[in-house]
Motif scaffolding. Structure first.
Motif, PDB file in Angstrom:
ATOM      1  N   LYS A  63      -5.398 -23.416 -66.252  1.00 20.56           N
ATOM      2  CA  LYS A  63      -5.316 -24.626 -65.438  1.00 20.56           C
ATOM      3  C   LYS A  63      -3.863 -25.079 -65.384  1.00 20.56           C
ATOM      4  CE  LYS A  63     -10.024 -25.932 -66.502  1.00 20.56           C
ATOM      5  NZ  LYS A  63     -10.657 -25.619 -65.270  1.00 20.56           N
ATOM      6  N   ALA A  64      -3.478 -25.498 -64.198  1.00 20.40           N
ATOM      7  CA  ALA A  64      -2.104 -25.961 -63.983  1.00 20.40           C
ATOM      8  C   ALA A  64      -2.149 -27.072 -62.933  1.00 20.40           C
ATOM      9  CB  ALA A  64      -1.225 -24.809 -63.517  1.00 20.40           C
ATOM     10  N   PHE A  65      -1.001 -27.555 -62.567  1.00 22.51           N
ATOM     11  CA  PHE A  65      -0.906 -28.565 -61.523  1.00 22.51           C
ATOM     12  C   PHE A  65       0.011 -28.061 -60.430  1.00 22.51           C
ATOM     13  CE2 PHE A  65      -2.493 -31.163 -64.920  1.00 22.51           C
ATOM     14  CZ  PHE A  65      -3.301 -32.088 -64.269  1.00 22.51           C
ATOM     15  N   ALA A  66      -0.411 -28.280 -59.182  1.00 18.49           N
ATOM     16  CA  ALA A  66       0.428 -28.047 -58.013  1.00 18.49           C
ATOM     17  C   ALA A  66       0.745 -29.443 -57.491  1.00 18.49           C
ATOM     18  CB  ALA A  66      -0.302 -27.213 -56.970  1.00 18.49           C
ATOM     19  N   GLY A  67       1.927 -29.923 -57.824  1.00 17.90           N
ATOM     20  CA  GLY A  67       2.228 -31.334 -57.569  1.00 17.90           C
ATOM     21  C   GLY A  67       1.384 -32.162 -58.529  1.00 17.90           C
ATOM     22  N   THR A  72      -6.974 -24.241 -60.763  1.00 15.11           N
ATOM     23  CA  THR A  72      -7.466 -23.267 -61.738  1.00 15.11           C
ATOM     24  C   THR A  72      -7.180 -21.878 -61.204  1.00 15.11           C
ATOM     25  OG1 THR A  72      -9.226 -24.750 -62.468  1.00 15.11           O
ATOM     26  CG2 THR A  72      -9.503 -22.413 -62.970  1.00 15.11           C
ATOM     27  N   TYR A  73      -6.555 -21.056 -62.048  1.00 15.96           N
ATOM     28  CA  TYR A  73      -6.252 -19.676 -61.702  1.00 15.96           C
ATOM     29  C   TYR A  73      -7.179 -18.751 -62.486  1.00 15.96           C
ATOM     30  CZ  TYR A  73      -1.969 -21.522 -59.676  1.00 15.96           C
ATOM     31  OH  TYR A  73      -1.071 -22.221 -58.910  1.00 15.96           O
ATOM     32  N   VAL A  74      -7.587 -17.665 -61.848  1.00 15.63           N
ATOM     33  CA  VAL A  74      -8.481 -16.688 -62.469  1.00 15.63           C
ATOM     34  C   VAL A  74      -7.806 -15.331 -62.433  1.00 15.63           C
ATOM     35  CG1 VAL A  74     -10.765 -15.619 -62.383  1.00 15.63           C
ATOM     36  CG2 VAL A  74     -10.470 -17.975 -61.592  1.00 15.63           C
TER      37      VAL A  74
END
Length: 99
Positions: A63-67, A72-74
């Motif tokens: 899990k990350a933030f875009a802005g 969630t990346y898989v």
């Protein structure tokens, strides 16, 4: 005769791991919405099956933030790629098609 991997063998999980194996090179990842659209699955169904695959060590979610928006990346792990290849070989042998 070797038993097929029950984690992969469930139809939804087989679709997920096949899509990830085909779509991603080693170390690549997809966003959850892209994978969801690719597979035509509901978010809840995809989340449930990703949890089973992640529990087996076959996929990894980050899990990350875009802005300010969470993303969630898989990705397919090396263990997952190996398990999928083994599953595919076993299935082809079972069907009499070799590898």
């Amino acid at each position: 005769m070797t038993e097929l991997d029950p984690v992969i063998h469930a139809p939804a999980r087989l679709r997920i791991i096949t899509a990830l194996n085909e779509a991603l090179a080693d170390g690549d990842e997809l966003t959850f919405p892209v994978l969801q659209k690719l597979l035509g699955m509901t978010a809840g169904n995809l989340t449930t099956h990703l949890g089973k695959l992640e529990g087996a060590g076959y996929v990894e979610t980050t899990k990350a933030f875009a802005g300010r928006k969470p993303v969630t990346y898989v990705s397919l792990t090396a263990t997952g790629r190996t398990a999928f290849r083994s599953y595919r070989t076993q299935l082809l042998e079972l069907l009499g098609g070799g590898s």
